[in-house]
Motif scaffolding. Structure first.
Motif: not given
Length: 378
Positions: A4, A289, A292-293, A296, A298, A300, A316
């Motif tokens: 990250i 963002y 990307y998240f 994961t 996590i 966003f 996030v």
């Protein structure tokens, strides 16, 4: 976590310390500041104050705007214009910056906290309506709190991190209960709900141009309204309630030295010229963002339905408080500034005895939400 960190560094193209949000001065700021200095009009009188008030009102679609020294002072005066005074109550959300509650306290009134929605991070219309039905009654076109015996004069929802709350529903509920809506739009310049700019749904709205806002003059704020009488009163109160006269100093009530200096307004006029560029950059950063998240664990935080957010602060959601704390510690130790969402207002010493509804959503978000670097990318 390391991945990250590297992703954020790649996104901002730097190995240096990455702040949460820093201003960008890439336009006519120096030119307009020099003009102020050359003309000697650096205080609260000058063409840039008038120009900024006109431009910001036009931008958000409000008839009037009154510039102030900061967003807190704007909210203080807006509450006074709504006749909030000693012993009154103001409904707001516990998940907000301290300025919201402090402005209520300046009026010697008390905040009442109702819960937020998970998806907007802002005041929940459902929680608001439930609270009013349970605790309040309408008497002589006023909202009386049966539990405290006080009158609820106003409601201050806040558009958290630039994400619009369900302000249209909140306004409808408050109108039914004779409560004046004052929008805390400090964080949401450039945000829209159902195609209408935030800050324009309530009787009054307030904006902030603090150093970390999407446009800034180091400080600065504004009161916006469609009510001519309120706008004139706002300008009067923020200029020490001085009766206009070429040389006499006569004041007709207790006023406040809250007018924005011309030198700060000059910065804001220049910043407004690049606002659309800033907004495009913010939304592109949100897209990066989000992509990307998505890969994961996590989450966003995206703009709510029926809204267009300025994504002032990107955020996030971690799975729990433990993961949140680990994320905060690791990122900050490695030169990437992150921060938790605010401590709930009802947990602070000065507001711990205020009346609250069930705040389960606010508590859930407090334990999980983190802001990540959000500066405009050039």
């Amino acid at each position: 976590m390391h991945q990250i960190i590297e992703f954020i560094r790649q996104t901002f193209n730097t190995q240096d310390f990455i702040p949460l949000h820093e201003p960008r001065f890439i336009g006519n700021e120096k030119k307009y500041l020099n003009d102020c200095i050359d003309t000697t009009y650096v205080s609260s009188v000058g063409k840039y104050v008038d120009e900024f008030e006109s431009q910001i009102a036009h931008y958000i679609g409000s008839k009037y705007a009154v510039a102030t020294v900061n967003g807190t002072s704007a909210l203080h005066i807006a509450l006074k214009l709504a006749n909030v005074s000693q012993g009154d109550e103001v409904i707001t959300q516990p998940l907000t910056f301290i300025a919201t509650c402090n402005a209520i306290s300046y009026c010697q009134a008390s905040p009442v906290f109702v819960d937020v929605d998970i998806d907007t991070l802002g005041m929940s219309p459902h929680a608001l309506e439930q609270f009013l039905e349970k605790h309040c009654q309408r008497i002589n076109n006023q909202c009386h709190n049966r539990t405290t015996g006080k009158i609820i004069k106003a409601c201050v929802p806040m558009h958290t991190f630039g994400h619009p709350c369900r302000i249209e529903e909140i306004k409808t509920i408050c109108d039914d209960w004779y409560i004046t809506v004052i929008e805390d739009a400090a964080e949401s310049l450039g945000s829209y709900y159902k195609g209408r700019h935030t800050g324009t749904f309530g009787k009054l709205g307030t904006l902030s141009f603090n150093g970390n806002k999407i446009i800034t003059s180091g400080g600065g704020g504004a009161i916006v309204t469609d009510d001519e009488a309120l706008a004139k009163k706002a300008k009067h109160l923020t200029t020490t309630a001085k009766i206009p006269h070429p040389y006499e100093y006569v004041h007709d009530e207790t006023g406040y030295n809250y007018r924005l200096p011309n030198i700060n307004a000059a910065l804001l006029v220049a910043q407004l010229e690049n606002l659309e560029n800033f907004l495009r950059s913010k939304r592109e950063l949100a897209r990066i963002y989000s992509s990307y998240f998505a890969n994961t664990e996590i989450q966003f935080i995206k703009e709510p339905q029926s809204s267009s957010s300025n994504y002032w602060l990107q955020a996030v959601m971690l799975k729990d408080e433990k993961q949140r704390n680990e994320f905060l510690e690791y990122t900050n130790k490695n030169g990437v500034m992150t921060r938790p969402i605010w401590r709930l207002m009802n947990k602070l010493e000065m507001y711990k005895n205020c009346q609250c509804s069930d705040l389960k959503n606010s508590k859930y978000l407090e334990e999980r939400v983190v802001n990540i670097p959000s500066s405009v990318r050039i």
